[in-house]
Design a protein around this motif. Sequence first.
Motif, PDB file in Angstrom:
ATOM      1  N   GLY A  94      97.981  74.434 -87.109  1.00 56.29           N
ATOM      2  CA  GLY A  94      96.817  73.798 -86.847  1.00 56.29           C
ATOM      3  C   GLY A  94      95.729  74.605 -87.172  1.00 56.29           C
ATOM      4  O   GLY A  94      94.466  74.203 -86.517  1.00 56.29           O
ATOM      5  N   TYR A 143      99.699  65.634 -86.165  1.00 56.48           N
ATOM      6  CA  TYR A 143      98.378  66.491 -86.029  1.00 56.48           C
ATOM      7  C   TYR A 143      97.474  65.467 -85.080  1.00 56.48           C
ATOM      8  O   TYR A 143      97.219  64.254 -85.162  1.00 56.48           O
ATOM      9  CB  TYR A 143      97.598  66.350 -87.288  1.00 56.48           C
ATOM     10  CG  TYR A 143      98.592  66.877 -88.642  1.00 56.48           C
ATOM     11  CD1 TYR A 143      98.689  68.288 -88.837  1.00 56.48           C
ATOM     12  CD2 TYR A 143      98.945  66.100 -89.300  1.00 56.48           C
ATOM     13  CE1 TYR A 143      99.673  68.643 -89.755  1.00 56.48           C
ATOM     14  CE2 TYR A 143      99.910  66.202 -90.503  1.00 56.48           C
ATOM     15  CZ  TYR A 143     100.120  67.777 -90.496  1.00 56.48           C
ATOM     16  OH  TYR A 143     100.833  68.119 -91.649  1.00 56.48           O
ATOM     17  N   SER A 145      93.925  65.628 -82.333  1.00 54.97           N
ATOM     18  CA  SER A 145      92.596  66.158 -82.100  1.00 54.97           C
ATOM     19  C   SER A 145      91.991  65.070 -80.876  1.00 54.97           C
ATOM     20  O   SER A 145      92.187  64.004 -81.161  1.00 54.97           O
ATOM     21  CB  SER A 145      91.678  66.231 -83.049  1.00 54.97           C
ATOM     22  OG  SER A 145      90.944  65.237 -83.476  1.00 54.97           O
ATOM     23  N   GLN A 149      88.734  68.328 -80.644  1.00 52.99           N
ATOM     24  CA  GLN A 149      89.343  69.418 -80.374  1.00 52.99           C
ATOM     25  C   GLN A 149      90.802  69.588 -80.736  1.00 52.99           C
ATOM     26  O   GLN A 149      91.269  68.627 -80.437  1.00 52.99           O
ATOM     27  CB  GLN A 149      89.246  69.949 -78.924  1.00 52.99           C
ATOM     28  CG  GLN A 149      87.898  70.223 -78.437  1.00 52.99           C
ATOM     29  CD  GLN A 149      87.004  71.356 -78.887  1.00 52.99           C
ATOM     30  OE1 GLN A 149      87.274  72.396 -78.926  1.00 52.99           O
ATOM     31  NE2 GLN A 149      85.998  70.895 -79.534  1.00 52.99           N
ATOM     32  N   ARG A 150      91.083  70.364 -81.708  1.00 52.13           N
ATOM     33  CA  ARG A 150      92.611  70.185 -82.427  1.00 52.13           C
ATOM     34  C   ARG A 150      93.471  70.832 -81.194  1.00 52.13           C
ATOM     35  O   ARG A 150      93.191  71.598 -80.437  1.00 52.13           O
ATOM     36  CB  ARG A 150      92.605  71.208 -83.441  1.00 52.13           C
ATOM     37  CG  ARG A 150      93.968  71.364 -84.047  1.00 52.13           C
ATOM     38  CD  ARG A 150      94.272  69.971 -84.860  1.00 52.13           C
ATOM     39  NE  ARG A 150      95.602  69.987 -85.570  1.00 52.13           N
ATOM     40  CZ  ARG A 150      95.695  70.404 -86.910  1.00 52.13           C
ATOM     41  NH1 ARG A 150      94.534  70.856 -87.548  1.00 52.13           N
ATOM     42  NH2 ARG A 150      96.950  70.648 -87.413  1.00 52.13           N
ATOM     43  N   ILE A 152      96.992  72.200 -80.215  1.00 53.79           N
ATOM     44  CA  ILE A 152      98.176  72.770 -80.705  1.00 53.79           C
ATOM     45  C   ILE A 152      99.172  73.203 -79.667  1.00 53.79           C
ATOM     46  O   ILE A 152      98.941  72.870 -78.579  1.00 53.79           O
ATOM     47  CB  ILE A 152      97.675  74.021 -81.519  1.00 53.79           C
ATOM     48  CG1 ILE A 152      97.040  75.049 -80.732  1.00 53.79           C
ATOM     49  CG2 ILE A 152      96.782  73.678 -82.598  1.00 53.79           C
ATOM     50  CD1 ILE A 152      96.616  76.345 -81.324  1.00 53.79           C
ATOM     51  N   THR A 155      97.474  74.870 -76.753  1.00 52.80           N
ATOM     52  CA  THR A 155      96.305  74.503 -75.921  1.00 52.80           C
ATOM     53  C   THR A 155      96.550  74.106 -74.508  1.00 52.80           C
ATOM     54  O   THR A 155      97.527  73.741 -73.974  1.00 52.80           O
ATOM     55  CB  THR A 155      96.153  72.729 -76.607  1.00 52.80           C
ATOM     56  OG1 THR A 155      95.780  72.925 -77.836  1.00 52.80           O
ATOM     57  CG2 THR A 155      94.971  72.038 -75.887  1.00 52.80           C
ATOM     58  N   ASP A 167      91.027  73.910 -73.569  1.00 57.84           N
ATOM     59  CA  ASP A 167      90.893  75.110 -74.049  1.00 57.84           C
ATOM     60  C   ASP A 167      89.101  75.431 -73.609  1.00 57.84           C
ATOM     61  O   ASP A 167      88.511  76.077 -74.642  1.00 57.84           O
ATOM     62  CB  ASP A 167      90.946  75.091 -75.623  1.00 57.84           C
ATOM     63  CG  ASP A 167      92.619  75.232 -75.797  1.00 57.84           C
ATOM     64  OD1 ASP A 167      93.107  75.681 -74.930  1.00 57.84           O
ATOM     65  OD2 ASP A 167      92.758  74.878 -76.766  1.00 57.84           O
ATOM     66  N   TYR A 225      91.899  74.053 -85.503  1.00 52.59           N
ATOM     67  CA  TYR A 225      91.711  74.817 -84.371  1.00 52.59           C
ATOM     68  C   TYR A 225      90.856  75.926 -84.424  1.00 52.59           C
ATOM     69  O   TYR A 225      90.861  76.696 -85.402  1.00 52.59           O
ATOM     70  CB  TYR A 225      92.917  75.224 -83.764  1.00 52.59           C
ATOM     71  CG  TYR A 225      92.954  75.722 -82.403  1.00 52.59           C
ATOM     72  CD1 TYR A 225      93.099  74.972 -81.270  1.00 52.59           C
ATOM     73  CD2 TYR A 225      93.074  77.393 -82.477  1.00 52.59           C
ATOM     74  CE1 TYR A 225      93.036  75.431 -80.086  1.00 52.59           C
ATOM     75  CE2 TYR A 225      93.105  77.838 -81.209  1.00 52.59           C
ATOM     76  CZ  TYR A 225      93.174  76.905 -79.861  1.00 52.59           C
ATOM     77  OH  TYR A 225      92.974  77.546 -78.527  1.00 52.59           O
ATOM     78  N   ASP A 226      89.845  75.959 -83.688  1.00 54.84           N
ATOM     79  CA  ASP A 226      88.546  76.845 -83.847  1.00 54.84           C
ATOM     80  C   ASP A 226      88.539  78.024 -82.925  1.00 54.84           C
ATOM     81  O   ASP A 226      87.528  78.629 -82.825  1.00 54.84           O
ATOM     82  CB  ASP A 226      87.240  76.397 -84.028  1.00 54.84           C
ATOM     83  CG  ASP A 226      86.973  75.135 -83.119  1.00 54.84           C
ATOM     84  OD1 ASP A 226      87.549  75.176 -81.975  1.00 54.84           O
ATOM     85  OD2 ASP A 226      85.683  74.741 -83.228  1.00 54.84           O
ATOM     86  N   ASN A 227      89.510  77.986 -81.906  1.00 56.13           N
ATOM     87  CA  ASN A 227      89.674  78.872 -80.883  1.00 56.13           C
ATOM     88  C   ASN A 227      90.582  79.988 -81.375  1.00 56.13           C
ATOM     89  O   ASN A 227      91.378  79.945 -81.909  1.00 56.13           O
ATOM     90  CB  ASN A 227      89.847  78.442 -79.168  1.00 56.13           C
ATOM     91  CG  ASN A 227      88.735  77.342 -79.110  1.00 56.13           C
ATOM     92  OD1 ASN A 227      87.750  77.507 -78.995  1.00 56.13           O
ATOM     93  ND2 ASN A 227      89.136  76.259 -78.449  1.00 56.13           N
ATOM     94  N   ILE A 229      93.547  82.353 -81.236  1.00 54.18           N
ATOM     95  CA  ILE A 229      94.917  82.151 -80.564  1.00 54.18           C
ATOM     96  C   ILE A 229      95.302  83.562 -79.864  1.00 54.18           C
ATOM     97  O   ILE A 229      95.241  84.742 -80.548  1.00 54.18           O
ATOM     98  CB  ILE A 229      95.978  81.866 -81.909  1.00 54.18           C
ATOM     99  CG1 ILE A 229      95.320  80.578 -82.091  1.00 54.18           C
ATOM    100  CG2 ILE A 229      97.137  81.976 -81.322  1.00 54.18           C
ATOM    101  CD1 ILE A 229      96.374  80.119 -83.556  1.00 54.18           C
TER     102      ILE A 229
END
Length: 245
Positions: A94, A143, A145, A149-150, A152, A155, A167, A225-227, A229
């Motif tokens: 993701g 997939y 969102s 927010q994606r 995964i 999450t 998240d 996903y931009d946070n 991991i």
Amino acid sequence: MDKHKKNFSFIAISAVIGFMIAIQFQTVKEPVERDTRDLWQLREALLQEKELQSELLSEIRSIEEKLLAYESKQKQSKEQALRDTIEELKVEAGLTEVQVPGLTLRIEPILEDIQIGAHVSKDLSPELLKRLLNELNMYDAKYVSVDGQRIINTTVIREITNETKIDGHALSKFPIEVKVGVDNFEVAEKLYNRIKASKATEEFFTESLKLTISEPIPEVTIPAYDNPIQIRYLESLKANEGGNT
């Protein structure tokens, strides 16, 4: 002597015939437990098994093709094969934006309830959102969102200070869009029909929320996903450990 041979032959033949009759009797004997399902239930079970078998065969073929492609690329360029594998893993995790067939679900308060002054929940509850996501995954969503927010595997969806957060991102404003992507348009149509026939809209209605399901389209954009991991229980390998480096 001939008489003894004849007696022995007669006994042997009788034993064989008796053994065959016993097997035949055992074969035609009714089972202890009978299948009480009707014809349509049996057909439905058979159809489900065939669909499962088809999905498994398709997955096996996909894996075999990937292995063959990987082996071919290895012969041509080990470095390029490694890069392609990393990119594929990023997509699976993701970490990349994807544009694939899919559909959009829209969540918003029921207008009639607002007009008559009925109590409307401020937020979409975590439990209701999780049930929806679980149902989408059950129908082959690949997939997803929510509100940009994606979603995964890692999450976290929970309620913090009376707000549902994904998240850390608060779902505080309606409408909320849920974008769903799948492998191909045929799967998108199947997912659309299944979610329309499910009890999802009724569950949202009982919470004074309206779930609108758009028809599938050839391309929806699912953000990456931009946070960060969090990786636990893993340590970097030192240069003199784990093989030739």
